[in-house]
Design a protein around this motif. Sequence first.
Motif, PDB file in Angstrom:
ATOM      1  N   LYS A 194       0.957  -1.194  -0.056  1.00  0.00           N
ATOM      2  CA  LYS A 194      -0.048  -0.007   0.089  1.00  0.00           C
ATOM      3  C   LYS A 194       0.838   1.217   0.204  1.00  0.00           C
ATOM      4  CE  LYS A 194      -3.767  -2.234   2.419  1.00  0.00           C
ATOM      5  NZ  LYS A 194      -4.755  -2.112   3.792  1.00  0.00           N
ATOM      6  N   VAL A 195       0.668   1.904  -1.048  1.00  0.00           N
ATOM      7  CA  VAL A 195       1.848   3.205  -1.173  1.00  0.00           C
ATOM      8  C   VAL A 195       0.647   4.259  -1.050  1.00  0.00           C
ATOM      9  CG1 VAL A 195       2.836   4.246  -2.939  1.00  0.00           C
ATOM     10  CG2 VAL A 195       3.153   2.077  -2.908  1.00  0.00           C
ATOM     11  N   ALA A 196       1.217   5.322  -0.284  1.00  0.00           N
ATOM     12  CA  ALA A 196       0.758   6.769   0.065  1.00  0.00           C
ATOM     13  C   ALA A 196       1.688   7.601   0.177  1.00  0.00           C
ATOM     14  CB  ALA A 196      -0.047   6.441   1.148  1.00  0.00           C
ATOM     15  N   TRP A 203       7.103  16.239   0.255  1.00  0.00           N
ATOM     16  CA  TRP A 203       6.360  14.848   0.214  1.00  0.00           C
ATOM     17  C   TRP A 203       7.198  13.678   0.136  1.00  0.00           C
ATOM     18  CZ3 TRP A 203       1.155  14.830   0.618  1.00  0.00           C
ATOM     19  CH2 TRP A 203       0.467  16.177   0.523  1.00  0.00           C
ATOM     20  N   VAL A 204       6.760  12.677   0.816  1.00  0.00           N
ATOM     21  CA  VAL A 204       7.457  11.510   0.855  1.00  0.00           C
ATOM     22  C   VAL A 204       6.577  10.288   0.403  1.00  0.00           C
ATOM     23  CG1 VAL A 204       8.914   9.936   2.370  1.00  0.00           C
ATOM     24  CG2 VAL A 204       9.066  12.459   2.514  1.00  0.00           C
ATOM     25  N   ARG A 205       7.085   9.234  -0.407  1.00  0.00           N
ATOM     26  CA  ARG A 205       6.518   7.861  -0.512  1.00  0.00           C
ATOM     27  C   ARG A 205       6.584   6.938   0.466  1.00  0.00           C
ATOM     28  NH1 ARG A 205       7.695   3.015  -3.756  1.00  0.00           N
ATOM     29  NH2 ARG A 205       6.172   2.396  -4.739  1.00  0.00           N
ATOM     30  N   VAL A 206       5.386   6.731   1.237  1.00  0.00           N
ATOM     31  CA  VAL A 206       5.117   5.865   2.218  1.00  0.00           C
ATOM     32  C   VAL A 206       4.629   4.490   1.787  1.00  0.00           C
ATOM     33  CG1 VAL A 206       4.400   5.513   4.553  1.00  0.00           C
ATOM     34  CG2 VAL A 206       5.257   7.821   3.790  1.00  0.00           C
ATOM     35  N   VAL A 207       5.585   3.343   2.083  1.00  0.00           N
ATOM     36  CA  VAL A 207       5.070   2.278   1.812  1.00  0.00           C
ATOM     37  C   VAL A 207       4.479   1.331   2.965  1.00  0.00           C
ATOM     38  CG1 VAL A 207       5.738   0.019   0.724  1.00  0.00           C
ATOM     39  CG2 VAL A 207       6.600   2.197  -0.151  1.00  0.00           C
ATOM     40  N   VAL A 257       4.984   3.060   6.512  1.00  0.00           N
ATOM     41  CA  VAL A 257       6.317   2.887   7.365  1.00  0.00           C
ATOM     42  C   VAL A 257       7.204   4.141   6.443  1.00  0.00           C
ATOM     43  CG1 VAL A 257       8.501   1.729   7.600  1.00  0.00           C
ATOM     44  CG2 VAL A 257       6.350   0.458   7.741  1.00  0.00           C
ATOM     45  N   PRO A 258       7.482   5.158   7.065  1.00  0.00           N
ATOM     46  CA  PRO A 258       7.967   6.184   6.324  1.00  0.00           C
ATOM     47  C   PRO A 258       9.771   5.942   6.095  1.00  0.00           C
ATOM     48  CG  PRO A 258       7.720   6.802   8.415  1.00  0.00           C
ATOM     49  CD  PRO A 258       7.014   5.718   8.563  1.00  0.00           C
ATOM     50  N   PRO A 259      10.198   6.492   5.255  1.00  0.00           N
ATOM     51  CA  PRO A 259      11.612   6.201   4.950  1.00  0.00           C
ATOM     52  C   PRO A 259      12.405   6.902   6.039  1.00  0.00           C
ATOM     53  CG  PRO A 259      10.686   7.966   3.408  1.00  0.00           C
ATOM     54  CD  PRO A 259       9.830   7.314   4.144  1.00  0.00           C
TER      55      PRO A 259
END
Length: 382
Positions: free
Chosen positions: A66-68, A88-92, A95-97
């Motif tokens: 699930k990507v947000a 803006w960060v791609r969170v999978v 879980v943030p990077p």
Amino acid sequence: MDAKDILGLPKNSFPPQEKKSRPPKESQRKPDGISREVYALTGGLAPLMPAVDSSQLKRRPPPDEKVAWQWLGFTSSARKDNLHLYHWVRVVNGVPPTGDYSFAKYNKSVDITRYTDEEYEKYLTDPRWTKEETDQLFDLCEQFDLRFIVIADRFPSSRTLEELKDRYYSVSRALLIARNPSSVDIAAHPLLKEPYNISRDVERKRAMSLVLSQTRQQEQRDEEVLAEAKRIAQSRIPAKVSQESEMAVAPNAGVEVTERTIPGETVSPPPSNAQHPLIPVPPPLSTENASTLASLRILRVYLRTYALEQMLQAASSTAGLRTIKRVEQTLQDLGVNLKPRVPTKAVCAEHLELRKEILTLLNLQKQVYSILSKVNFLYGMH
């Protein structure tokens, strides 16, 4: 009524021409993942820039992923003020990077050498510079990463760009020598191998300014002067060729004729009406070798290129291969290099003079051996 009716010509005076059938055009199917408008504009041609494979355009993420995209804060190790920013960060899967900011690795800084008060008093004192000015210079060098044009603009006192560079590099070189007593470890360091020369830099910029400020008329005048100098040099070559030929005949006389005479070999006696011993005169230098000598003599400095090799070949062009090897062997016995290590005009002239003297010595030795062999032969006959 038309033109055929006026001229009285039949309606079908020319046979009907058969229309050539066009080959059916191959229809190209639009690839998946490309819109109809883009495909119509490009015509199916490959793009200039590399594109993503069409199979990847409609690739769906795995069902368990699930990507947000979230608006999160971050800090960068490239900044020393601990500034907190957001992006803006791609969170999978929620879980943030983690880790440092991805662009912080591109922040490269110059390692500026620093000194202590004791080192300054012991190694770095200069009557033209105060310690406060030197400290300001090194602070600006660290702040602007040795961009000396910016440093000269921000420096408080009236110092030229060359003076700032000379002070920085002289201090760095003195610190390097003081902190490394062994000169072997730092012999290849750029600060010692290629030290900054302020006078050369000033002269280089002055010459560049003169060249860039020239008008078109001045450039044409310079080209005319160079062309005239080349014409004068070409006109002087024949005179130099004849002069070099006359100079090369005397020391090299008799080398080629007496080359095959070896001590201990019997030689047939000469005719009764022959005069002996006479040293035969070899033919003069060829035009190519003489022109090479003349053109090389025009040079002020002989570079370590083919010019030095041509000079040595032209100087020994009248000698045979065995004689040249004997000359080189004599040079090695004397501890002299076959080619000058510092090929300046004076050194090359002395080197050529030594080769000519060795050739003369070998020639005289061969003449003596030839005369002795003839005398032994005559005594043997009686």
